[in-house]
Design an enzyme around this catalytic site. Structure first.
Site, mmCIF file in Angstrom:
data_model
loop_
_atom_site.group_PDB
_atom_site.id
_atom_site.type_symbol
_atom_site.label_atom_id
_atom_site.label_comp_id
_atom_site.label_asym_id
_atom_site.label_seq_id
_atom_site.Cartn_x
_atom_site.Cartn_y
_atom_site.Cartn_z
ATOM 1 N N LYS A 1 -0.180 15.537 -8.576
ATOM 2 C CA LYS A 1 0.593 15.086 -9.753
ATOM 3 C C LYS A 1 1.570 16.167 -10.206
ATOM 4 O O LYS A 1 2.679 15.865 -10.664
ATOM 5 C CB LYS A 1 -0.353 14.714 -10.893
ATOM 6 C CG LYS A 1 -1.197 13.458 -10.641
ATOM 7 C CD LYS A 1 -0.370 12.199 -10.534
ATOM 8 C CE LYS A 1 -1.193 10.942 -10.796
ATOM 9 N NZ LYS A 1 -0.430 9.712 -10.547
ATOM 10 N N TYR B 1 -6.186 16.331 -7.002
ATOM 11 C CA TYR B 1 -5.472 15.247 -7.700
ATOM 12 C C TYR B 1 -4.366 15.832 -8.583
ATOM 13 O O TYR B 1 -3.205 15.406 -8.538
ATOM 14 C CB TYR B 1 -6.485 14.460 -8.533
ATOM 15 C CG TYR B 1 -5.902 13.456 -9.494
ATOM 16 C CD1 TYR B 1 -5.412 12.236 -9.051
ATOM 17 C CD2 TYR B 1 -5.859 13.727 -10.870
ATOM 18 C CE1 TYR B 1 -4.887 11.306 -9.949
ATOM 19 C CE2 TYR B 1 -5.344 12.806 -11.764
ATOM 20 C CZ TYR B 1 -4.857 11.595 -11.302
ATOM 21 O OH TYR B 1 -4.342 10.689 -12.186
ATOM 22 N N SER C 1 2.412 10.629 -13.865
ATOM 23 C CA SER C 1 1.696 11.875 -13.587
ATOM 24 C C SER C 1 0.345 11.830 -14.307
ATOM 25 O O SER C 1 -0.239 10.752 -14.480
ATOM 26 C CB SER C 1 2.560 13.057 -14.047
ATOM 27 O OG SER C 1 1.879 14.268 -13.833
ATOM 28 N N SER C 2 -0.134 12.961 -14.754
ATOM 29 C CA SER C 2 -1.452 13.008 -15.401
ATOM 30 C C SER C 2 -1.549 14.231 -16.309
ATOM 31 O O SER C 2 -0.963 15.284 -16.020
ATOM 32 C CB SER C 2 -2.537 13.100 -14.332
ATOM 33 O OG SER C 2 -3.745 13.539 -14.912
ATOM 34 N N ILE D 1 -7.603 7.599 -20.159
ATOM 35 C CA ILE D 1 -7.390 6.224 -20.621
ATOM 36 C C ILE D 1 -8.507 5.345 -20.040
ATOM 37 O O ILE D 1 -8.872 5.482 -18.866
ATOM 38 C CB ILE D 1 -6.021 5.669 -20.136
ATOM 39 C CG1 ILE D 1 -4.878 6.682 -20.335
ATOM 40 C CG2 ILE D 1 -5.711 4.336 -20.820
ATOM 41 C CD1 ILE D 1 -4.493 6.995 -21.756
ATOM 42 N N ASP E 1 0.882 -1.167 0.000
ATOM 43 C CA ASP E 1 0.000 0.000 0.000
ATOM 44 C C ASP E 1 0.916 1.212 0.000
ATOM 45 O O ASP E 1 1.667 1.437 0.964
ATOM 46 C CB ASP E 1 -0.888 -0.016 1.258
ATOM 47 C CG ASP E 1 -1.831 1.184 1.297
ATOM 48 O OD1 ASP E 1 -1.578 2.181 0.587
ATOM 49 O OD2 ASP E 1 -2.814 1.127 2.056
HETATM 50 N N1 NAP Z 1 -6.660 6.004 -16.396
HETATM 51 C C1 NAP Z 1 -6.423 7.270 -16.630
HETATM 52 O O1 NAP Z 1 -7.183 7.957 -17.332
HETATM 53 C C2 NAP Z 1 -5.192 7.924 -16.046
HETATM 54 C C3 NAP Z 1 -4.767 9.130 -16.621
HETATM 55 C C4 NAP Z 1 -3.645 9.766 -16.118
HETATM 56 C C5 NAP Z 1 -2.957 9.194 -15.062
HETATM 57 N N2 NAP Z 1 -3.388 8.034 -14.502
HETATM 58 C C6 NAP Z 1 -2.589 7.485 -13.387
HETATM 59 O O2 NAP Z 1 -2.174 6.193 -13.759
HETATM 60 C C7 NAP Z 1 -1.970 5.406 -12.580
HETATM 61 C C8 NAP Z 1 -2.726 4.094 -12.726
HETATM 62 O O3 NAP Z 1 -4.100 4.371 -12.922
HETATM 63 P P1 NAP Z 1 -5.076 3.319 -13.615
HETATM 64 O O4 NAP Z 1 -5.840 4.039 -14.620
HETATM 65 O O5 NAP Z 1 -4.321 2.100 -13.979
HETATM 66 O O6 NAP Z 1 -6.045 3.004 -12.375
HETATM 67 P P2 NAP Z 1 -6.721 1.629 -11.953
HETATM 68 O O7 NAP Z 1 -7.150 0.831 -13.134
HETATM 69 O O8 NAP Z 1 -7.752 2.051 -10.956
HETATM 70 O O9 NAP Z 1 -5.556 0.805 -11.221
HETATM 71 C C9 NAP Z 1 -4.916 1.357 -10.090
HETATM 72 C C10 NAP Z 1 -3.859 0.405 -9.555
HETATM 73 O O10 NAP Z 1 -3.186 1.077 -8.478
HETATM 74 C C11 NAP Z 1 -3.375 0.323 -7.268
HETATM 75 N N3 NAP Z 1 -3.503 1.224 -6.134
HETATM 76 C C12 NAP Z 1 -4.404 2.206 -5.932
HETATM 77 N N4 NAP Z 1 -4.162 2.816 -4.748
HETATM 78 C C13 NAP Z 1 -3.098 2.175 -4.201
HETATM 79 C C14 NAP Z 1 -2.378 2.315 -2.989
HETATM 80 N N5 NAP Z 1 -2.691 3.236 -2.070
HETATM 81 N N6 NAP Z 1 -1.321 1.491 -2.764
HETATM 82 C C15 NAP Z 1 -0.983 0.563 -3.674
HETATM 83 N N7 NAP Z 1 -1.638 0.354 -4.820
HETATM 84 C C16 NAP Z 1 -2.678 1.153 -5.069
HETATM 85 C C17 NAP Z 1 -4.643 -0.492 -7.493
HETATM 86 O O11 NAP Z 1 -4.660 -1.587 -6.610
HETATM 87 P P3 NAP Z 1 -6.079 -2.115 -6.018
HETATM 88 O O12 NAP Z 1 -6.596 -3.089 -7.017
HETATM 89 O O13 NAP Z 1 -5.754 -2.718 -4.730
HETATM 90 O O14 NAP Z 1 -6.980 -0.914 -5.862
HETATM 91 C C18 NAP Z 1 -4.449 -0.878 -8.963
HETATM 92 O O15 NAP Z 1 -3.512 -1.910 -9.105
HETATM 93 C C19 NAP Z 1 -2.434 6.269 -11.403
HETATM 94 O O16 NAP Z 1 -1.307 6.891 -10.802
HETATM 95 C C20 NAP Z 1 -3.331 7.304 -12.075
HETATM 96 O O17 NAP Z 1 -3.396 8.483 -11.318
HETATM 97 C C21 NAP Z 1 -4.490 7.382 -14.979
#
Ligand code: NAP
Length: 252
Positions: free
Chosen positions: A161, A157, A143-144, A190, A61
């Site tokens: 970032k 958020y 980042s984002s 995404i 975590d």
């Molecule tokens: N998707 C987008 O549009 C987007 C755009 C820009 C940036 N991002 C960034 O990309 C990264 C991944 O996002 P995603 O889209 O892949 O999200 P996701 O599908 O919700 O997956 C998030 C992953 O991070 C883990 N996680 C969340 N909180 C955590 C914590 N406190 N400690 C350890 N693991 C944790 C989750 O584990 P659990 O299964 O246990 O929850 C899961 O494996 C993030 O940093 C997000 O801010 C995403």
């Protein structure tokens, strides 16, 4: 042949899972982390093994800084036992979730949770893992696009970032003596579980977001996973202290 090793946080779902798969396709061994679901983590490990790769999944975590010393010891044990190595090559600080909160109503708890996940976690986790990263290795912070463009509801958020992007530059300066490159990526929207899966599952949101993207669609996890594998390749070895926009041209 010595395989490179990547430690990917949040590798059980979404972007982290996809990054791990694309790196594995290029022969990189994976240490992935999961927070809540060891079953999802196991499924990712099996997918990687089916590609001919190898992966170990560890619980983490990223908000729990007190667990980081024990986690680093576990990584050291894993490196020795599973990969016969003392250090790994790439650290991807990816784990995290979004949180929609209008500025006027946002709470201190939400602020603390976002800062703990997206800033404090990457800082102190990386610090604890530094001795295990090879000289000449790479760190990639996720980042984002919200650092560059704005939409209501993401002020806290995006602020976390933004700080991560600044941190990226300072890390690059301080770790340069060890030839460790530190970069960030800024994905646009995404289609993952992020934000409750709205961009992926809500047709109206998907279409309106796509209209703001030059390439006319929202991003898919493969768009990011592939880019990460490329950014971590030797061909990108002169990129340092920068943020790569991976958004298909969102809100240009
Ligand atoms: N998707 C987008 O549009 C987007 C755009 C820009 C940036 N991002 C960034 O990309 C990264 C991944 O996002 P995603 O889209 O892949 O999200 P996701 O599908 O919700 O997956 C998030 C992953 O991070 C883990 N996680 C969340 N909180 C955590 C914590 N406190 N400690 C350890 N693991 C944790 C989750 O584990 P659990 O299964 O246990 O929850 C899961 O494996 C993030 O940093 C997000 O801010 C995403």
């Amino acid at each position: 042949m010595t395989h490179q090793i990547a430690l990917v946080t949040g590798a059980s779902r979404g972007l982290g899972r996809n990054m791990a798969l694309h790196l594995a396709k290029r022969g990189v061994r994976i240490i992935g982390t999961y927070r809540s679901s060891s079953a999802e983590a196991d499924a990712v490990r099996h997918e990687i093994e089916a590609l001919g790769g190898s992966a170990v999944m560890l619980a983490l975590d990223v908000t729990d800084t007190r667990s980081f010393a024990a986690f680093a010891s576990k990584v050291a044990e894993t490196l020795k036992a599973d990969f016969n190595r003392g250090r790994f090559d790439f650290l991807i600080n990816n784990a995290g979730n979004g949180l929609f909160a209008n500025f006027a109503e946002a709470t201190e708890e939400q602020f603390e949770s976002l800062m703990a996940t997206h800033l404090r976690g990457p800082i102190f986790l990386t610090q604890k893992l530094l001795a295990l990263i090879e000289d000449g290795g790479r760190i990639l912070n996720v980042s984002s696009g919200f650092v560059r463009f704005t939409l209501p509801g993401y002020s806290l958020y995006a602020s976390a970032k933004a700080a991560l992007e600044v941190l990226t530059r300072f890390m690059a300066v301080e770790l340069g003596a060890r030839r460790i490159r530190v970069n960030a990526i800024a994905p646009g929207a995404i289609a993952t579980d992020f934000g409750g899966g709205a961009v992926r599952d809500n047709e109206g949101i998907n279409e309106s977001v796509a209209q703001g993207i030059a390439l006319g669609r929202v991003g898919q996890p493969d768009d990011v996973g592939r880019a990460v594998a490329a950014i971590l390749s030797d061909d990108m070895g002169w990129a340092n202290g920068t943020t790569f926009d991976i958004s298909g041209g969102q809100l240009l």
